[in-house]
Scaffold this motif. Structure first.
Motif, PDB file in Angstrom:
ATOM      1  N   TYR A 168       0.962  -1.123  -0.029  1.00 36.61           N
ATOM      2  CA  TYR A 168       0.089   0.077   0.268  1.00 36.61           C
ATOM      3  C   TYR A 168       1.025   1.331  -0.085  1.00 36.61           C
ATOM      4  O   TYR A 168       2.199   1.200   0.269  1.00 36.61           O
ATOM      5  N   ALA A 169       0.310   2.226  -0.381  1.00 35.92           N
ATOM      6  CA  ALA A 169       1.143   3.553  -0.537  1.00 35.92           C
ATOM      7  C   ALA A 169       0.314   4.931  -0.241  1.00 35.92           C
ATOM      8  O   ALA A 169      -0.804   4.969  -0.398  1.00 35.92           O
ATOM      9  N   TYR A 170       1.128   5.777   0.281  1.00 37.63           N
ATOM     10  CA  TYR A 170       0.585   7.116   0.537  1.00 37.63           C
ATOM     11  C   TYR A 170       1.446   8.076  -0.270  1.00 37.63           C
ATOM     12  O   TYR A 170       2.425   7.904  -0.830  1.00 37.63           O
ATOM     13  N   VAL A 203     -10.740  16.410   5.928  1.00 39.41           N
ATOM     14  CA  VAL A 203      -9.809  15.204   6.057  1.00 39.41           C
ATOM     15  C   VAL A 203      -9.692  14.427   4.961  1.00 39.41           C
ATOM     16  O   VAL A 203     -10.419  14.294   3.999  1.00 39.41           O
ATOM     17  N   ARG A 204      -8.502  14.267   4.405  1.00 37.18           N
ATOM     18  CA  ARG A 204      -8.055  13.927   3.332  1.00 37.18           C
ATOM     19  C   ARG A 204      -7.019  12.435   3.406  1.00 37.18           C
ATOM     20  O   ARG A 204      -6.303  12.587   4.249  1.00 37.18           O
ATOM     21  N   LEU A 205      -7.351  11.678   2.446  1.00 38.51           N
ATOM     22  CA  LEU A 205      -6.430  10.336   2.483  1.00 38.51           C
ATOM     23  C   LEU A 205      -5.932  10.098   1.059  1.00 38.51           C
ATOM     24  O   LEU A 205      -6.731   9.836   0.159  1.00 38.51           O
ATOM     25  N   ASP A 206      -4.626  10.158   0.728  1.00 39.02           N
ATOM     26  CA  ASP A 206      -4.302   9.728  -0.535  1.00 39.02           C
ATOM     27  C   ASP A 206      -3.517   8.463  -0.489  1.00 39.02           C
ATOM     28  O   ASP A 206      -2.669   8.323   0.190  1.00 39.02           O
ATOM     29  N   PHE A 207      -4.319   7.572  -0.916  1.00 31.39           N
ATOM     30  CA  PHE A 207      -4.017   6.056  -0.628  1.00 31.39           C
ATOM     31  C   PHE A 207      -4.402   5.116  -2.038  1.00 31.39           C
ATOM     32  O   PHE A 207      -4.951   5.790  -2.686  1.00 31.39           O
ATOM     33  N   GLY A 208      -3.417   4.050  -2.028  1.00 35.90           N
ATOM     34  CA  GLY A 208      -3.712   2.947  -2.868  1.00 35.90           C
ATOM     35  C   GLY A 208      -3.035   1.747  -2.521  1.00 35.90           C
ATOM     36  O   GLY A 208      -2.171   1.879  -1.477  1.00 35.90           O
ATOM     37  N   ALA A 209      -3.254   0.706  -3.019  1.00 39.20           N
ATOM     38  CA  ALA A 209      -2.796  -0.591  -2.970  1.00 39.20           C
ATOM     39  C   ALA A 209      -2.698  -1.525  -3.876  1.00 39.20           C
ATOM     40  O   ALA A 209      -3.649  -1.338  -4.814  1.00 39.20           O
TER      41      ALA A 209
END
Length: 593
Positions: A547-549, A573-579
């Motif tokens: 997973y990555a930020y 609230v912000r989440l920059d995310f991927g997997a």
């Protein structure tokens, strides 16, 4: 405890004790009164210092420490009188002090301020007002200054006796010290002006009076090109003017009210116990905005829409609460994955290399042969996910800590749940076979040798099949990897069965030894298929789930702004995310049933 390095107190005086012929004036250095520091009321204990500690101190122009021209004189005598400390100030003999003497004579300058370093204190609370009280039990005076704006009407320059005041105390006379006292004062004068040991010894050996030595010290100091360095004063100024540092400390103090187990930093103790409106008032004062006669509602409204750091403090507190709840409920699958970072939102191509080529024996000529490494590529990208919440002005005025606790806490848990669901959706793509890899096949596929042909619940037999498949996995170049199983990943429906299967027992026979007792069990209650389970190696052996930020922003991030759509604070609230799966070789899957 980290005490404030350098503080000041402003006093007032009258000019009637001025002796222009002797170039002296008498003032009350301290009346041991109280000063409102915003976050607390500061009180000086009458035993916190002694009169002798003031003798030899430099007298400055408005606490200026950047130039020797700011030195106007020195304190030549001091004594205790009726709960005060009185000092005699002798001006320098050159012309720089003449304008100050003239303004004192005309009553234009009435303010004296002392600079001091706090060494010990004790905190308490006023039972009537609820204000925090800090009692200074020990401090060291550093200098005395003439200032333009006095603060304490109880401290002033001493008036000389008049016919209408026959009982007025006489001004202190400069004492004639014995040899030991004289030497001590000379060393104190030299230390204050940063003069050399050689100069100090020469004055001790001389027959000059203390007044002559003080004048000589000022003259000697003027010859030096480098003024005394006072780093403590500079540090305090930077600390009070930096909004981010102040916001961190006030937020740290507020967390003690939200979470009684929270241990604040020593630097935050000045703000502990302050309510939200009190913090708003303190922020306005720090931004030089008057709060006199303002209601709590007006103070909070102005703090929200002014240039003060009040919105930053509220956002910082929300961010702390959100992060605590987010960290408290991590995804079970996240513990198995490798964390990485990316610099932007474009698709990233991840290169997978085979093992290094085998070493070969050199021929008789010592020739080295070139080797090659196979490679393949997988790609993925991160996206931005977020929400916005509002904390109303009414909640802030009411000092409603639930608004700063419950909503951020729930959002933190929601962010952690989102990541957990992200992993589940990734594994359950393509009918439970996982996302497609670079070769066009899903993660779990017959061609990848990681999909069990014999379906069933976890058992010694089914685990043995998957373990053997892991051992026999091959690299890009076709070599066996001999991977070791480390984790058994199961849905909640198989938890009890797996606990019994993996339990360590003391066997009576070799046949009863549990070969899988060293496996770690990972239970994920969000799986939709109650029968499907997995066996995986650790990501240190083989790349698998990742997973990555966004670089520099791990986990959920918060931004704060005073809102117009709502009468209060908006918090984004912000989440920059991927997997993704970096490689399929480290995981095995059994469909169950």
């Amino acid at each position: 405890m980290n005490a404030p390095a350098f503080l000041t107190r402003d006093l007032t005086f009258k000019s009637s004790s001025l002796d222009e012929k002797q170039r002296t004036v008498e003032a009350t250095a301290t009346a041991f009164g109280s000063v409102d520091r915003g976050a607390f009321i500061e009180r000086l204990d009458p035993t916190a210092t002694t009169a002798e500690a003031f003798i030899g101190l430099p007298v400055l122009d408005s606490h200026r420490q950047d130039s020797l021209s700011a030195v106007l004189g020195t304190v030549t005598a001091a004594r205790a009188d009726n709960g005060c400390i009185l000092v005699t100030i002798k001006f320098t003999s050159d012309s720089r002090a003449n304008p100050v003497i003239a303004d004192i004579r005309e009553g234009m300058i009435t303010g004296v301020s002392i600079g001091y370093q706090v060494e010990k204190w004790a905190d308490s609370r006023d039972p009537d007002t609820g204000r925090s009280i800090r009692t200074i039990t020990q401090f060291k005076p550093r200098e005395v200054s003439f200032v333009s704006v006095p603060a304490d009407p109880d401290a002033r320059i001493r008036a000389m006796p008049t016919e209408n005041q026959p009982n007025s105390p006489e001004p202190p006379k400069t004492p004639t010290p014995d040899l030991a006292q004289r030497n001590q004062q000379i060393r104190s004068i030299a230390g204050t002006l940063n003069l050399t040991t050689e100069w100090t010894d020469s004055q001790i050996d001389s027959t000059s009076t203390l007044d002559e030595i003080r004048a000589a010290a000022i003259t000697e100091a003027e010859k030096r090109t480098t003024p005394p360095i006072r780093t403590q004063s500079v540090q305090i100024l930077a600390d009070h003017t930096d909004p981010h540092t102040r916001a961190e400390r006030m937020s740290d103090a507020m967390m003690t009210r939200i979470d009684p187990t929270h241990k604040p930093e020593d630097s935050a103790r000045d703000f502990i116990g302050m309510s939200i409106p009190e913090m708003a008032r303190d922020c306005l004062r720090n931004a030089n905005v008057s709060t006199t006669a303002l209601s709590q509602a007006t103070i909070v409204s102005r703090a929200l829409h002014s240039t003060s750091d009040f919105p930053l403090i509220m956002g910082n507190t929300v961010g702390r609460t959100l992060r605590q709840s987010y960290d408290s409920v991590p995804s079970a699958l996240k513990k198995l994955a490798r964390q990485t970072t990316v610099k932007d939102f474009r698709a990233k191509h991840r290169i997978i290399l085979s093992e290094a080529p085998d070493l070969e024996k050199l021929n008789e000529h010592g020739e080295y042969k070139h080797g090659t490494m196979s490679e393949s590529a997988e790609s993925f990208k991160i996206d931005t996910f977020g929400r916005m919440i509002g904390i109303t002005r009414q909640a802030l005025i009411n000092d409603d800590l639930g608004a700063l606790n419950d909503l951020p806490r729930r959002l933190g848990i929601a962010a952690a749940d989102f990541e957990a669901e992200f992993f589940i959706k990734l594994l359950e793509m393509n009918g439970g076979k996982g996302p497609k890899m670079g070769d066009g096949n899903p993660v779990f596929h017959e061609g990848h040798r990681n999909l069990a042909q014999t379906k069933g619940k976890p058992s010694i037999e089914t685990l043995s099949v998957l373990r053997q498949a892991l051992r026999h996995q091959v690299s890009l170049s076709g070599k066996r990897l001999n991977l070791s199983p480390r984790h058994l990943i199961i849905p909640a429906e198989l938890e009890t069965l797996a606990q019994k299967l993996l339990a360590e027992i003391t066997p009576n026979r070799i046949d009863d030894v549990n070969p899988f007792s060293d496996l770690g069990m990972v239970v994920e209650g969000r799986f939709n298929n109650p029968d499907r389970w997995y066996l995986a190696t650790s990501h240190s052996q083989m790349d698998g789930l990742e997973y990555a930020y966004l670089e520099g922003e791990p986990g959920p991030q918060t931004e704060t702004k005073a809102g117009f759509e709502i009468d209060g604070i908006k918090i984004k609230v912000r989440l920059d995310f991927g997997a993704c799966f970096g490689d399929w070789r480290g995981w095995q899957m059994n469909e169950g049933k």
